[in-house]
Write a protein that holds these residues in place. Structure first.
Motif: not given
Length: 487
Positions: A1-5, A21-27, A34-36
């Motif tokens: 996962m990657k940091l949104l910022k 400043n949150v972790l996201v899975n994919h773009v 789109v998934g969780m």
């Protein structure tokens, strides 16, 4: 996962609601994917507006929404990011998500009306034959060194581009050659990419259904060169008057190539034959299996690019002499009865004229030239009468047929082609809507030494009608038809 910022760096943010400043899975820009904990980028497209699917993306688990217009109701716990342009934002986010993979290889973009696929594919082949690990992003396919992946657009979406550039990084690819279409530039698909160089082949009548004017079409191509860095190179065909336009505002190092004008890289055609041509590039002669003026330009662009990327000049000439035709680009077959069939992607007036000029230059004058050609539906209608005029004027017989009609009536498209046929050429023209039957008829009309040109679809292995693609391969069909006559 990657940091949104981190993913949002240089995305052109105008407003934020929530925590970046949150972790996201994919773009994703397709709400269906789109998934969780994914990010959904809402893009205003030609037929649909992604902003209409924001709620659906949230329901499917999206943690963040990137859009040009914030929804009236914001859901708690979801981060909403407003940007100036969603397409530009997606391109920057895609590059950031995959770690800016274009910076880790030498990426060369090729743009122009004709020649993009040939130049990129042959550069890929040349560098592979020189022993390098190479990537290719083209109309026909995507190559990650030796691994092949299918593609459906000349320039894929920015997520797909960066995904495969990242695969290239993982495989240790050093060079990548990429077609960059006017659609791709206009839709920001190539933004955020670091180009080592860019090539301009030529500019002629095409895509005016999309760009509305030739000036807009030209200026869209020019943006590729406007965005190059000072360390990059800009290589243009100076025999095309638009070549200088491409160089006007670029910061890159400027280079030119030409057959007719003074240029940094100069070429000359010394001899033409059906099995190849003798060229002079700078002060050296070489034999190439590729024929025609258009291929001489393509090979000159390839020579110049290889030189600018550091290959040794005599080695480049040797490698060029070994290059074979690209599928669907002046691909020819000679039957037992000595009838020559040529399949070419020529789907613009300029390309069709170039191919027929080459054929008429090579023929002795006693052979008939039989051209099978159509025009694609839902595309630039203004080129249809021009294509009809060129085919009927430059051939002994012209058969107007269906190309990829898409959602249009094939007979209506053909009528618009007929409008360009002058009275003295009307008797040369046959109308056969069914493409398979048109090719069969051309083969039956031909006698030994005649030349059949099947133009418009080239490498394509399908025919598209009302959203349905059925298997259809011009080269297979013409070979099959001629083989039946050889029995």
């Amino acid at each position: 996962m990657k940091l949104l910022k981190d993913i949002l760096y240089k995305a052109g943010i105008t407003a934020v609601s929530g925590d970046t400043n949150v972790l996201v899975n994919h773009v994703h820009f397709d709400s269906r994917k789109v998934g969780m904990d994914d990010v959904f980028v809402a893009i205003k497209g030609l037929t649909t507006d992604g902003h209409q699917y924001i709620d659906k993306a949230v329901e499917q688990g999206a943690k963040a929404i990137v859009c040009e217009e914030l929804p009236k109701v914001l859901v708690n716990g979801i981060t909403y990011v407003e940007v100036k342009n969603s397409q530009s934002a997606l391109a920057m986010m895609a590059s950031n998500f995959y770690g800016n993979p274009s910076k880790n290889l030498k990426l060369v973009g090729v743009t122009g009306t004709n020649g993009k696929t040939t130049v990129t594919t042959l550069l890929y082949n040349l560098f592979k034959n020189a022993g390098y690990k190479v990537g290719l992003i083209s109309t026909i396919k995507i190559m990650v060194d030796d691994k092949e992946y299918p593609t459906s657009h000349t320039t894929p979406d920015s997520l797909t581009i960066n995904e495969y550039l990242n695969k290239m990084n993982e495989e240790g690819v050093e060079f990548c050659f990429m077609e960059v279409s006017s659609h791709g530039i206009h839709q920001k698909r190539a933004e955020g990419l670091h180009f080592e160089g860019a090539i301009f082949t030529n500019l002629s009548h095409d895509h005016l259904d999309y760009h509305k004017s030739f000036a807009e079409y030209r200026d869209t191509k020019k943006k590729l060169f406007d965005g190059l860095s000072k360390s990059a190179f800009a290589l243009v065909n100076i025999d095309d008057k638009n070549g200088l336009v491409m160089l006007q505002n670029t910061q890159a190092k400027k280079y030119t190539y030409a057959l007719k004008s003074y240029a940094d890289y100069r070429g000359q055609i010394l001899e033409h034959q059906f099995n190849g041509q003798l060229l002079k590039i700078e002060e050296n002669e070489l034999w190439s299996k590729l024929i025609g003026d258009f291929n001489a330009y393509n090979l000159l662009a390839i020579y110049a690019t290889a030189d600018l990327l550091g290959l040794e000049k005599m080695e480049i000439l040797r490698l060029i002499s070994e290059l074979e035709n690209v599928d669907g680009r002046f691909q020819y077959y000679i039957s037992k009865k000595k009838i020559t069939a040529i399949v070419d992607y020529a789907h613009t007036p300029d390309a069709l004229k170039n191919v027929l000029t080459t054929i008429n230059t090579l023929r002795t004058g006693n052979e008939n030239v039989i051209t099978v050609v159509g025009c694609g539906g839902d595309r630039d209608k203004s080129k249809r009468p021009v294509m009809g005029h060129i085919a009927s004027e430059m051939s002994n017989h012209a058969i107007f047929t269906s190309d990829n009609p898409r959602t249009e009536s094939p007979s209506r498209i053909i009528e618009e082609m007929e409008a360009g046929v002058e009275p003295q050429n009307a008797a040369k023209v046959l109308i056969i809507e069914n493409r398979k039957q048109a090719i069969k008829t051309a083969c039956k009309l031909a006698v030994p030494k005649d030349i059949i040109l099947v133009a418009g679809k080239g490498h394509e292995t399908y025919q598209e009608t009302n959203g349905v693609r059925k298997e259809f391969d011009d080269f297979k069909e013409v070979k099959k038809a001629l083989a039946e006559l050889d029995k």
